[in-house]
Design a protein around this motif. Sequence first.
Motif, short mmCIF file in Angstrom:
data_model
loop_
_atom_site.label_atom_id
_atom_site.label_comp_id
_atom_site.label_asym_id
_atom_site.label_seq_id
_atom_site.Cartn_x
_atom_site.Cartn_y
_atom_site.Cartn_z
N ALA A 54 0.83 -1.21 0.00
CA ALA A 54 0.00 0.00 0.00
C ALA A 54 0.87 1.26 0.00
CB ALA A 54 -0.96 -0.01 1.18
N GLY A 55 1.94 1.24 -0.80
CA GLY A 55 2.81 2.39 -0.91
C GLY A 55 3.81 2.55 0.22
N GLN A 56 3.72 1.71 1.23
CA GLN A 56 4.68 1.74 2.33
C GLN A 56 5.76 0.70 2.05
OE1 GLN A 56 4.43 3.84 5.12
NE2 GLN A 56 2.80 4.78 3.91
N ARG A 57 7.02 1.13 2.15
CA ARG A 57 8.13 0.22 1.88
C ARG A 57 8.90 -0.06 3.16
NH1 ARG A 57 9.76 0.22 -3.80
NH2 ARG A 57 11.91 -0.04 -3.17
N LYS A 58 9.32 -1.31 3.28
CA LYS A 58 10.09 -1.75 4.44
C LYS A 58 11.20 -2.65 3.92
CE LYS A 58 9.14 -4.45 8.62
NZ LYS A 58 8.04 -5.05 9.38
N GLU A 59 12.39 -2.51 4.48
CA GLU A 59 13.52 -3.35 4.11
C GLU A 59 13.91 -4.24 5.28
OE1 GLU A 59 16.58 -0.55 3.01
OE2 GLU A 59 15.68 -0.19 1.04
N LEU A 60 14.12 -5.51 5.00
CA LEU A 60 14.59 -6.47 5.99
C LEU A 60 15.80 -7.19 5.42
CD1 LEU A 60 11.18 -8.17 6.91
CD2 LEU A 60 12.31 -6.33 8.16
N SER A 61 16.73 -7.55 6.29
CA SER A 61 17.88 -8.33 5.83
C SER A 61 18.48 -9.09 7.01
CB SER A 61 18.95 -7.43 5.19
OG SER A 61 19.45 -6.50 6.13
N GLY A 62 19.27 -10.07 6.69
CA GLY A 62 19.93 -10.87 7.71
C GLY A 62 20.90 -11.83 7.04
N GLY A 63 21.52 -12.67 7.82
CA GLY A 63 22.46 -13.60 7.22
C GLY A 63 22.86 -14.73 8.15
N TRP A 64 23.55 -15.70 7.58
CA TRP A 64 24.06 -16.85 8.30
C TRP A 64 25.50 -17.11 7.84
CZ3 TRP A 64 19.36 -20.33 6.85
CH2 TRP A 64 18.34 -20.16 7.78
N ALA A 65 26.27 -17.71 8.69
CA ALA A 65 27.58 -18.22 8.32
C ALA A 65 27.40 -19.64 7.77
CB ALA A 65 28.49 -18.24 9.55
N GLY A 66 28.31 -20.06 6.93
CA GLY A 66 28.32 -21.45 6.45
C GLY A 66 27.05 -21.83 5.71
N ALA A 101 25.80 -10.31 4.61
CA ALA A 101 26.76 -11.42 4.54
C ALA A 101 28.13 -11.02 5.07
CB ALA A 101 26.88 -11.92 3.10
N SER A 102 28.43 -9.74 5.03
CA SER A 102 29.74 -9.24 5.45
C SER A 102 29.84 -8.94 6.94
CB SER A 102 30.07 -7.95 4.69
OG SER A 102 30.14 -8.23 3.31
N LYS A 103 28.72 -9.05 7.65
CA LYS A 103 28.74 -8.73 9.08
C LYS A 103 29.58 -9.76 9.84
CE LYS A 103 24.50 -6.11 9.44
NZ LYS A 103 23.16 -6.03 9.97
N PRO A 104 30.28 -9.32 10.85
CA PRO A 104 31.08 -10.26 11.66
C PRO A 104 30.16 -11.11 12.56
CG PRO A 104 31.25 -8.04 12.56
CD PRO A 104 30.45 -7.91 11.30
N ARG A 105 30.66 -12.26 12.91
CA ARG A 105 29.99 -13.14 13.89
C ARG A 105 28.54 -13.50 13.50
NH1 ARG A 105 32.83 -9.45 16.53
NH2 ARG A 105 31.07 -8.20 17.20
N LEU A 106 28.36 -13.89 12.26
CA LEU A 106 27.03 -14.38 11.83
C LEU A 106 26.73 -15.69 12.54
CD1 LEU A 106 27.23 -13.74 7.99
CD2 LEU A 106 25.77 -12.52 9.61
N THR A 107 25.47 -15.92 12.81
CA THR A 107 25.02 -17.20 13.36
C THR A 107 25.20 -18.27 12.30
OG1 THR A 107 23.37 -16.06 14.69
CG2 THR A 107 23.02 -18.42 14.34
#
Length: 157
Positions: A33-45, A146-152
């Motif tokens: 409905a015209g509202q935008r939201k960004e989500l992100s995350g990552g894992w190691a391995g 993906a570049s963040k340190p200490r990913l789960t």
Amino acid sequence: MSTDTEDQATLYTDGACLGNPGPGGWAVIIDRAGQRKELSGGWAGTTNNRMELKAVIEGLKSLSDPHRVHIVTDSRYIHDALVQGWLRRWQSNGWKTASKAAVKNQDLWKELAGLIRKHQVSIEWTRGHQGHAENERCDSLARKAASKPRLTLDPSN
């Protein structure tokens, strides 16, 4: 389901992996409905395909009520699994491929299948890295995650 524009959402998704397997990131832009939201995350391995799946899953999970959802992805893996009926066949074949091998990424496919049942889903493939603004933004967010340190560690490991 209502036909209100508030019940419609577009998910722009991407996954990235720095090495395959390696540290990975996923990203989704939810346009509702015209509202935008960004989500992100990552894992190691993890792998690129797992991150592509995770982006779609997290986008769908962010929608609390049933919606008409249009997914835009540069992943042939996801697009073809839905459009060509692979996902449906895998489910009916006890999560085995046509060659009787176990389906890869079963945990995420099962989660995605449950989420898809909640919504009315359509999917569109776009060529990656070709100037599609939302795809480029998702790629940037996924690479940053993906570049963040200490990913789960990816729970499948």
